[in-house]
Structure formats: C-alpha cells, structure tokens
Design a protein around this motif. Structure first.
Motif, PDB file in Angstrom:
ATOM      1  N   GLU A  52       0.850  -1.202   0.000  1.00 15.89           N
ATOM      2  CA  GLU A  52       0.000   0.000   0.000  1.00 15.89           C
ATOM      3  C   GLU A  52       0.879   1.243   0.000  1.00 15.89           C
ATOM      4  OE1 GLU A  52      -3.696   2.046   2.489  1.00 15.89           O
ATOM      5  OE2 GLU A  52      -2.951   0.068   3.071  1.00 15.89           O
ATOM      6  N   TYR A  53       0.506   2.200  -0.848  1.00 13.60           N
ATOM      7  CA  TYR A  53       1.162   3.505  -0.872  1.00 13.60           C
ATOM      8  C   TYR A  53       0.189   4.524  -0.290  1.00 13.60           C
ATOM      9  CZ  TYR A  53       3.421   7.755  -2.397  1.00 13.60           C
ATOM     10  OH  TYR A  53       4.026   8.992  -2.404  1.00 13.60           O
ATOM     11  N   LEU A  54       0.623   5.258   0.726  1.00 14.59           N
ATOM     12  CA  LEU A  54      -0.226   6.226   1.393  1.00 14.59           C
ATOM     13  C   LEU A  54      -0.168   7.563   0.654  1.00 14.59           C
ATOM     14  CD1 LEU A  54       0.830   5.308   5.021  1.00 14.59           C
ATOM     15  CD2 LEU A  54      -1.085   4.405   3.673  1.00 14.59           C
ATOM     16  N   LEU A  55      -1.307   8.001   0.143  1.00 14.30           N
ATOM     17  CA  LEU A  55      -1.381   9.246  -0.621  1.00 14.30           C
ATOM     18  C   LEU A  55      -1.326  10.473   0.273  1.00 14.30           C
ATOM     19  CD1 LEU A  55      -4.210   8.176  -3.078  1.00 14.30           C
ATOM     20  CD2 LEU A  55      -1.750   8.304  -3.551  1.00 14.30           C
ATOM     21  N   ASN A  56      -2.024  10.411   1.388  1.00 16.52           N
ATOM     22  CA  ASN A  56      -2.039  11.490   2.368  1.00 16.52           C
ATOM     23  C   ASN A  56      -2.528  10.923   3.697  1.00 16.52           C
ATOM     24  OD1 ASN A  56      -4.932  11.470   2.246  1.00 16.52           O
ATOM     25  ND2 ASN A  56      -4.846  12.817   0.463  1.00 16.52           N
ATOM     26  N   GLU A  57      -2.870  11.776   4.660  1.00 20.55           N
ATOM     27  CA  GLU A  57      -3.234  11.299   5.991  1.00 20.55           C
ATOM     28  C   GLU A  57      -4.550  10.543   6.025  1.00 20.55           C
ATOM     29  OE1 GLU A  57      -4.766  15.458   5.557  1.00 20.55           O
ATOM     30  OE2 GLU A  57      -2.789  14.591   5.315  1.00 20.55           O
ATOM     31  N   GLU A  58      -5.344  10.627   4.955  1.00 18.81           N
ATOM     32  CA  GLU A  58      -6.641   9.952   4.996  1.00 18.81           C
ATOM     33  C   GLU A  58      -6.909   9.028   3.811  1.00 18.81           C
ATOM     34  OE1 GLU A  58      -9.292  13.698   3.353  1.00 18.81           O
ATOM     35  OE2 GLU A  58      -9.197  13.314   5.496  1.00 18.81           O
ATOM     36  N   SER A  59      -5.918   8.732   2.982  1.00 12.45           N
ATOM     37  CA  SER A  59      -6.181   7.814   1.873  1.00 12.45           C
ATOM     38  C   SER A  59      -4.910   7.102   1.419  1.00 12.45           C
ATOM     39  CB  SER A  59      -6.832   8.542   0.705  1.00 12.45           C
ATOM     40  OG  SER A  59      -5.973   9.508   0.165  1.00 12.45           O
ATOM     41  N   GLY A  60      -5.135   5.945   0.788  1.00  9.73           N
ATOM     42  CA  GLY A  60      -4.042   5.151   0.256  1.00  9.73           C
ATOM     43  C   GLY A  60      -4.532   4.257  -0.869  1.00  9.73           C
ATOM     44  N   VAL A  61      -3.597   3.831  -1.718  1.00 12.24           N
ATOM     45  CA  VAL A  61      -3.893   2.881  -2.788  1.00 12.24           C
ATOM     46  C   VAL A  61      -2.951   1.697  -2.623  1.00 12.24           C
ATOM     47  CG1 VAL A  61      -4.785   4.556  -4.451  1.00 12.24           C
ATOM     48  CG2 VAL A  61      -2.354   4.073  -4.407  1.00 12.24           C
ATOM     49  N   GLY A  62      -3.421   0.520  -3.033  1.00 15.93           N
ATOM     50  CA  GLY A  62      -2.588  -0.656  -2.875  1.00 15.93           C
ATOM     51  C   GLY A  62      -3.029  -1.779  -3.776  1.00 15.93           C
ATOM     52  N   VAL A  63      -2.330  -2.903  -3.637  1.00 12.01           N
ATOM     53  CA  VAL A  63      -2.651  -4.103  -4.405  1.00 12.01           C
ATOM     54  C   VAL A  63      -2.357  -5.323  -3.533  1.00 12.01           C
ATOM     55  CG1 VAL A  63      -0.382  -4.263  -5.508  1.00 12.01           C
ATOM     56  CG2 VAL A  63      -2.388  -5.237  -6.642  1.00 12.01           C
ATOM     57  N   SER A  64      -3.220  -6.343  -3.646  1.00  9.36           N
ATOM     58  CA  SER A  64      -3.052  -7.606  -2.929  1.00  9.36           C
ATOM     59  C   SER A  64      -2.922  -8.741  -3.926  1.00  9.36           C
ATOM     60  CB  SER A  64      -4.261  -7.890  -2.032  1.00  9.36           C
ATOM     61  OG  SER A  64      -4.402  -6.909  -1.052  1.00  9.36           O
ATOM     62  N   LEU A  65      -2.119  -9.735  -3.577  1.00  4.34           N
ATOM     63  CA  LEU A  65      -1.957 -10.937  -4.390  1.00  4.34           C
ATOM     64  C   LEU A  65      -2.257 -12.143  -3.514  1.00  4.34           C
ATOM     65  CD1 LEU A  65      -1.002 -12.480  -6.949  1.00  4.34           C
ATOM     66  CD2 LEU A  65       1.297 -12.398  -5.955  1.00  4.34           C
ATOM     67  N   PHE A  66      -3.191 -13.000  -3.972  1.00  6.56           N
ATOM     68  CA  PHE A  66      -3.582 -14.204  -3.253  1.00  6.56           C
ATOM     69  C   PHE A  66      -3.186 -15.423  -4.069  1.00  6.56           C
ATOM     70  CE2 PHE A  66      -6.449 -17.733  -2.658  1.00  6.56           C
ATOM     71  CZ  PHE A  66      -6.590 -17.833  -1.287  1.00  6.56           C
ATOM     72  N   LEU A  67      -2.506 -16.375  -3.428  1.00  6.62           N
ATOM     73  CA  LEU A  67      -2.121 -17.642  -4.058  1.00  6.62           C
ATOM     74  C   LEU A  67      -2.339 -18.764  -3.050  1.00  6.62           C
ATOM     75  CD1 LEU A  67       1.287 -16.530  -5.599  1.00  6.62           C
ATOM     76  CD2 LEU A  67      -0.848 -16.911  -6.848  1.00  6.62           C
ATOM     77  N   PRO A  68      -3.008 -19.846  -3.450  1.00  6.47           N
ATOM     78  CA  PRO A  68      -3.157 -20.972  -2.523  1.00  6.47           C
ATOM     79  C   PRO A  68      -1.833 -21.723  -2.362  1.00  6.47           C
ATOM     80  CG  PRO A  68      -4.195 -21.475  -4.614  1.00  6.47           C
ATOM     81  CD  PRO A  68      -3.715 -20.057  -4.700  1.00  6.47           C
ATOM     82  N   ILE A  69      -1.546 -22.152  -1.154  1.00  9.22           N
ATOM     83  CA  ILE A  69      -0.357 -22.958  -0.873  1.00  9.22           C
ATOM     84  C   ILE A  69      -0.767 -24.426  -0.805  1.00  9.22           C
ATOM     85  CG2 ILE A  69       1.459 -23.450   0.805  1.00  9.22           C
ATOM     86  CD1 ILE A  69       1.221 -20.495   1.678  1.00  9.22           C
TER      87      ILE A  69
END
Length: 182
Positions: A52-69
């Motif tokens: 996640e990259y925090l844009l400012n004190e009240e918002s952020g953008v990010g990405v998640s990756l899910f893989l089964p083990i």
C-alpha cells in the motif's frame, strides 16, 4: 464592518495556512509505503501479500496478491490480484477505521457434472477468470516503530462469467494482517 470582515478573513486565512503547514510538516516525517501479510490466510493454507502507498493522511492505494499454498485448504481459488483504494477516518496518519473500494481479477476452478439421458454423469473441470468490483471496511493500527495490524472484510460481484451453472457470482476478502510501514 468592512474592517471586521477583513480581520475575520485574514484570521481564517492565517489559521488555514498554519494548519496546512503543520500537515506538511507532519507528512514530511511520515512513511508512505506498507507491506503486509495476511496471517489468517497463512493459517488456512494460502498466501496473501499486500503493498500500500499512502497518498495522504486519509487515503491510500494498494494491491493484494492471493495464491493458494495447500490445494486441499482452498480448493476453488486459483489466484486473485486486487487493487484497492482506502479512505481512513482515524486520528493517526492513514490509520483507524477505513472504507475500501476494490477491483479483483480472480480465477477459480469450477467442477460441473453433466447428466445426459440417464447415462453416467460427465465430469468437467474448468478454470474461470473474471473481474469483480466490491466494497470493504476495516481497521488499521500503527505503532510508533511502523508495525501495522489490520482487520478487514469486503464483498464484491463478478461482472462477466456469472452463468447459472457457475457458482461464482460473489467474491470475498477477509484479513487479519500484520505488516510494516516504511
């Protein structure tokens, strides 16, 4: 009257400028990057990592990756990649209660049995890829040293491959994550 109005406007401008300068000083001391690992999914036999990259004190953008083990633990999901935007309502910088909007590119295994005129059933396994849009909510806590803890829950709806014989109309996100802000 004009003089009073000018004094009020000047006071408002100065207090806004002071507030902006304080926020700029606070944001200069902040870390804007986070990496996280979903501990709940690790226990269940899957991996979910997030950035996640925090844009400012009240918002952020990010990405998640899910893989089964472990294929037995999560038998239907092949993977998902989920970009998101979060809006935070807490007193700390990008922490506290949040609302999330997300997209999700997901792939699942769909097992179908077809019965043809009383003969033996035919088993067909398909991999179905789809894209979902969804919303979520949660809470994030951050220590002074940058360790993060988070609980979140979200639900979304697939947009393209939602046929009646497929059981993939909705997607979910659930997390108890630990991470580090740097």
């Amino acid at each position: 009257m004009k003089k009073t109005l000018l004094v009020l406007l000047a006071g408002l401008f100065l207090s806004t400028s002071t507030f902006s300068q304080e926020n700029e000083q606070n944001s200069e001391n902040q870390s804007f990057n986070e990496v996280k690992l979903n501990a709940l999914y690790l226990v269940l036999g899957a991996f979910e990592g997030s950035y996640e990259y925090l844009l400012n004190e009240e918002s952020g953008v990010g990405v998640s990756l899910f893989l089964p083990i472990d294929d037995d633990a999560v038998d239907a999901i092949n993977y998902y990649v989920s970009p998101y935007y979060r809006f935070y309502f807490g007193n700390k910088y990008a922490a506290g209660f949040f609302l999330e909007g997300f997209g999700m590119l997901n792939s699942i295994k769909n097992d179908t049995y077809y019965f043809n005129n009383g003969t033996d059933p035919t088993f067909v396994e398909e991999n179905i890829t789809d894209f979902a849009l969804g919303i979520g909510l949660g809470g994030k806590w951050v220590t002074a040293r940058g360790l993060t803890g988070e609980i979140n829950l979200g639900v979304g709806r697939n947009l393209f491959n939602t046929k009646e014989e497929y059981d993939n109309d909705f997607v979910g996100k659930l997390g108890i994550t630990i991470g580090y802000r740097f």
